[in-house]
Each structure stands twice: as structure tokens, then as C-alpha cells.
Scaffold this motif. Structure first.
Motif, PDB file in Angstrom:
ATOM      1  N   UNK A  40      -0.867  14.936 -10.125  1.00 33.25           N
ATOM      2  CA  UNK A  40      -1.299  13.939 -11.101  1.00 33.25           C
ATOM      3  C   UNK A  40      -0.227  12.878 -11.316  1.00 33.25           C
ATOM      4  N   UNK A  41       0.855  12.954 -10.541  1.00 30.38           N
ATOM      5  CA  UNK A  41       1.932  11.991 -10.700  1.00 30.38           C
ATOM      6  C   UNK A  41       1.454  10.599 -10.272  1.00 30.38           C
ATOM      7  N   UNK A  42       1.926   9.555 -10.930  1.00 29.72           N
ATOM      8  CA  UNK A  42       1.492   8.205 -10.554  1.00 29.72           C
ATOM      9  C   UNK A  42       2.057   7.797  -9.198  1.00 29.72           C
ATOM     10  N   UNK A  43       1.241   7.101  -8.419  1.00 29.15           N
ATOM     11  CA  UNK A  43       1.743   6.490  -7.192  1.00 29.15           C
ATOM     12  C   UNK A  43       2.597   5.292  -7.589  1.00 29.15           C
ATOM     13  N   UNK A  44       3.776   5.182  -6.997  1.00 31.79           N
ATOM     14  CA  UNK A  44       4.720   4.141  -7.391  1.00 31.79           C
ATOM     15  C   UNK A  44       4.082   2.744  -7.312  1.00 31.79           C
ATOM     16  N   UNK A  45       4.340   1.901  -8.312  1.00 36.51           N
ATOM     17  CA  UNK A  45       3.754   0.545  -8.303  1.00 36.51           C
ATOM     18  C   UNK A  45       4.071  -0.242  -7.039  1.00 36.51           C
ATOM     19  N   UNK A  46       5.242  -0.035  -6.465  1.00 30.70           N
ATOM     20  CA  UNK A  46       5.617  -0.723  -5.236  1.00 30.70           C
ATOM     21  C   UNK A  46       4.642  -0.399  -4.102  1.00 30.70           C
ATOM     22  N   UNK A  47       4.217   0.867  -4.027  1.00 32.73           N
ATOM     23  CA  UNK A  47       3.282   1.288  -2.976  1.00 32.73           C
ATOM     24  C   UNK A  47       1.895   0.730  -3.264  1.00 32.73           C
ATOM     25  N   UNK A  48       1.473   0.793  -4.521  1.00 29.10           N
ATOM     26  CA  UNK A  48       0.167   0.257  -4.875  1.00 29.10           C
ATOM     27  C   UNK A  48       0.094  -1.238  -4.575  1.00 29.10           C
ATOM     28  N   UNK A  49       1.176  -1.962  -4.878  1.00 32.96           N
ATOM     29  CA  UNK A  49       1.202  -3.395  -4.609  1.00 32.96           C
ATOM     30  C   UNK A  49       1.125  -3.666  -3.114  1.00 32.96           C
ATOM     31  N   UNK A  50       1.815  -2.849  -2.324  1.00 36.27           N
ATOM     32  CA  UNK A  50       1.762  -3.023  -0.872  1.00 36.27           C
ATOM     33  C   UNK A  50       0.356  -2.823  -0.341  1.00 36.27           C
ATOM     34  N   UNK A  51      -0.369  -1.867  -0.925  1.00 28.63           N
ATOM     35  CA  UNK A  51      -1.754  -1.637  -0.520  1.00 28.63           C
ATOM     36  C   UNK A  51      -2.608  -2.870  -0.826  1.00 28.63           C
ATOM     37  N   UNK A  52      -2.481  -3.385  -2.042  1.00 29.47           N
ATOM     38  CA  UNK A  52      -3.275  -4.550  -2.444  1.00 29.47           C
ATOM     39  C   UNK A  52      -2.936  -5.748  -1.561  1.00 29.47           C
ATOM     40  N   UNK A  53      -1.659  -5.953  -1.319  1.00 27.09           N
ATOM     41  CA  UNK A  53      -1.238  -7.094  -0.513  1.00 27.09           C
ATOM     42  C   UNK A  53      -1.737  -6.990   0.925  1.00 27.09           C
TER      43      UNK A  53
END
Length: 367
Positions: A40-53
Motif C-alpha cells: 500500500x506504499x505510495x509510488x514515488x511522485x518522480x516515477x508517476x510523473x515519468x509515466x505521465x510524461x
């Protein structure tokens, strides 16, 4: 009409836990779920941003061999983490997580009517992949007195594939570096392939565990890595296989048939994840805090924590899973993972720290 292997399989163990969870929720119970090992740990914002980009206007079918930048990132990470040199072109293939790749290896290797062996208690997929490939299954009991390591003398020339999984699910036990050398020697002697499920190598608390790839002879070793636990990316379904060129080539040839490759925007986010250790260190710290919250409460009951040196699991002797269930605390009975798990329960440290602290209070209050 139904494949007899599928018809004969028992219900997937975690399906039963989910049914219990839904029953409790429907009854208005405040559930704390230590059953299924789904972070349930959050995926790091840096990784989420890379996905969106990386999201394109149109996403084509991903190629089975994966993006070269992901293969290169995986090989570079193996070099930094384990000190091994792996050819990203010939010895790495990205996978749709690790579960499907683990399931399919027995089919790729042609194990029909030969033996697939694995330690038990175990993650269920080793057995299920073997059965669907038409292989014979041989379990290697993992006992406390042997450090939860298999007896390699039980392997013989009938064996085509041996699965190992360290750090181990469900016990959290570790394998020493020299174990992999002994296993590699047995593989050469009996002509089998080693499948090493290394999903938990990055969830450790004292010393970083070794990889099977560090064996002096890795010519028969196929290692499976995933971002699911290391980077809390279960739903992204992203991992890789590192192995001998001939087996990696076979996996690349097999995979277009079944259409399992991570989407390219997931692969590009995965490059960012493999190239960063900060978020992994933060994840380990969160799991450590949850361990620290639960262990005193478990020990206060007179229950014994066994192995549990790594992974997100505590392997415990003493609790009654049904009694815990009555209080809204879900754990996995050890026998779900095989006969050698009888008498144990597994706590998966996936609830929040606050939930772990509340569960600790419940454990202390048990009659």
C-alpha cells in the motif's frame, strides 16, 4: 471442455482471504489486512510523473524485447547492486511484472514429463506454472532447522528446473552467497536450470541480500526481478529477467505469442525507478517502522517470530488466525503456502503505520 489442470486446481489461496475481507467489511468490521502481500506504499511522485510524461497520443503494441533504455537501466542496476556484468542486449528481457514470467518459464524450457522442483512453503505460481506445462512437481521442504534452505541432495537427473526464492516468501529467510554456488554446481551435475525469484532482494533491514547471479557459474541461472515490491509499483506490472543468452532468446521468441510485455510508457517510468535508490531507501524505512510497531506486541503474546530477516513479512509461530479474524485482523495461515507452513502465520506489513499500531493494540488486548 475445461483444461483439467485448471479444473483440478484448488482456489487460489489469496482469493479466500479476499472473500473473508469482503465479508468482514459487509458486516461493518474495521479490517486491518495483513493477508495479501500487495504493498500500500505510495509510488514515488518522480516515477508517476515519468509515466505521465511518457504517455503518447497513440501507444503501439510493445515489442517483446523491450526498450533498449530499459534493458540498459536493468543491466546497470544489476552492476551497481550486485557487482555483476550483464549484457543488456542478449541477457535481459523486460517482463510484465515477474509473476507471468515465472509462470511461463516451465513452458519455455520444455519441462513436460520432467520434474520442476521448488522449496515449500512457497508462492503458488511455481507449482501452477509447472502443472500447466505438463511437468511433474517435486517439493523440497524448507525447515527451520535448515535455515529454510532446501536439501540439494534431493535433486537428481530427472529435474529440469529448480525454483529458489530468497529473500523468501513467506518466511522472510535469507540464503547465504555460497548457497548459490552449491546450487549452481548441482545444476551442472544434474543438468537443470535454476529459476531465482528475487522479488524481495531490496526489502532488507540489516545487510543487503545476495543474488543468484553472483554465483561463480551463472550459466544455468535465470533471475527474476520486479519493481512491484522494491518501488511499490504492483499495478504497473514491470520487471525483468536476466539469464543466459539462449534462454533470454527463447523468452523473447515465446512472449509475442502470449502478448505479455509492459506498455512502453510503463517501461520509460521503470527506467526512472531502476535508476533511483532514494525512494527505495525510504520504502525500507517505512517497512522498518511497521516492523518495530508490531514486533513488541507479537512477542508480548509469547508468540515467536522466526526467520523474517528480510521481505515485507513476519513469519510467526503461535497466533490463531480465526481468533485474529474475529477482531478484524487478517493474516495468512502458513499452510496456505504448503504443508511445511503448518503452525505458522504470515503477517504482510502492507497496512499503514497507523493501522499497524492499532493492530498492535488489538494483539495486546486479546484474551
Amino acid at each position: 471442455m475445461i483444461n483439467p489442470v485448471l479444473a483440478e486446481l484448488a482456489v487460489y489461496p489469496f482469493t479466500r482471504l479476499e472473500e473473508e475481507r469482503q465479508r468482514l467489511l459487509a458486516a461493518g468490521v474495521d479490517v486491518i489486512d495483513f493477508g495479501k502481500g500487495d504493498p500500500n506504499e505510495p509510488t514515488d511522485p518522480m516515477i508517476r510523473r515519468a509515466l505521465v510524461d511518457a504517455l503518447p497520443e497513440r501507444a503501439p503494441y510493445p515489442l517483446a524485447q523491450g526498450l533498449p533504455e530499459l534493458r540498459e537501466a536493468a543491466a546497470a542496476w544489476l552492476g551497481r547492486r550486485f557487482g555483476v556484468t550483464v549484457d543488456p542486449e542478449r541477457e535481459i528481457v523486460p517482463t510484465y511484472g515477474s509473476k507471468e514470467a515465472i509462470f511461463s518459464l516451465a513452458q519455455v524450457l520444455g519441462t513436460e514429463r520432467r520434474v520442476v522442483a521448488f522449496g515449500e512453503p512457497a508462492y503458488p505460481v511455481y507449482e501452477r506454472g509447472a502443472l500447466f506445462a505438463g511437468a511433474e512437481v517435486r517439493t523440497l521442504p524448507l525447515r527451520r532447522e535448515n535455515g529454510f534452505l532446501p536439501d540439494l541432495d534431493e535433486l537428481d537427473d530427472d529435474v529440469a528446473l529448480v525454483w529458489v526464492n530468497y529473500p523468501h516468501n513467506p518466511t522472510g529467510a535469507l540464503a547465504p552467497r555460497d548457497f548459490y554456488d552449491e546450487l549452481a554446481e548441482a545444476a551442472k551435475r544434474h543438468d537443470f536450470v535454476i529459476g531465482s525469484d528475487e522479488a524481495y532482494t531490496e526489502l532488507w533491514f540489516d545487510e543487503p541480500p545476495p543474488s543468484a547471479l553472483q554465483a561463480a557459474d551463472r550459466s544455468r541461472i535465470v533471475a527474476f526481478q520486479t519493481l512491484s515490491k522494491r518501488s511499490s509499483m504492483t499495478g504497473y506490472r514491470s520487471g525483468f529477467v536476466a539469464g543466459p543468452p539462449e534462454i533470454v532468446a527463447a523468452l523473447k521468441a515465446y512472449r509475442p505469442t502470449v502478448g505479455t510485455a509492459p506498455q512502453e510508457f510503463v517501461q520509460l517510468a521503470s527506467v526512472v525507478a531502476w535508476n533511483d535508490e532514494r525512494h527505495v531507501e525510504e520504502t525500507r524505512a517505512r517497512y522498518c517502522a511497521k516492523r518495530d510497531a508490531l514486533i513488541p506486541a507479537i512477542e508480548s503474546r509469547g508468540w515467536e517470530i522466526v526467520a523474517s530477516e528480510a521481505t515485507m513479512y513476519l513469519w510467526v509461530i503461535g497466533p490463531d488466525p480465526d481468533a485474529l479474524l474475529e477482531r478484524g485482523v487478517i493474516v495468512s495461515p502458513g499452510e496456505m503456502f504448503g504443508p511445511s507452513g503448518e503452525g505458522y502465520v504470515r503477517f504482510a506489513l502492507v497496512p499503514t503505520l497507523e493501522e499497524c499500531e492499532r493492530a498492535a493494540e488489538i494483539l495486546r488486548e486479546l484474551a
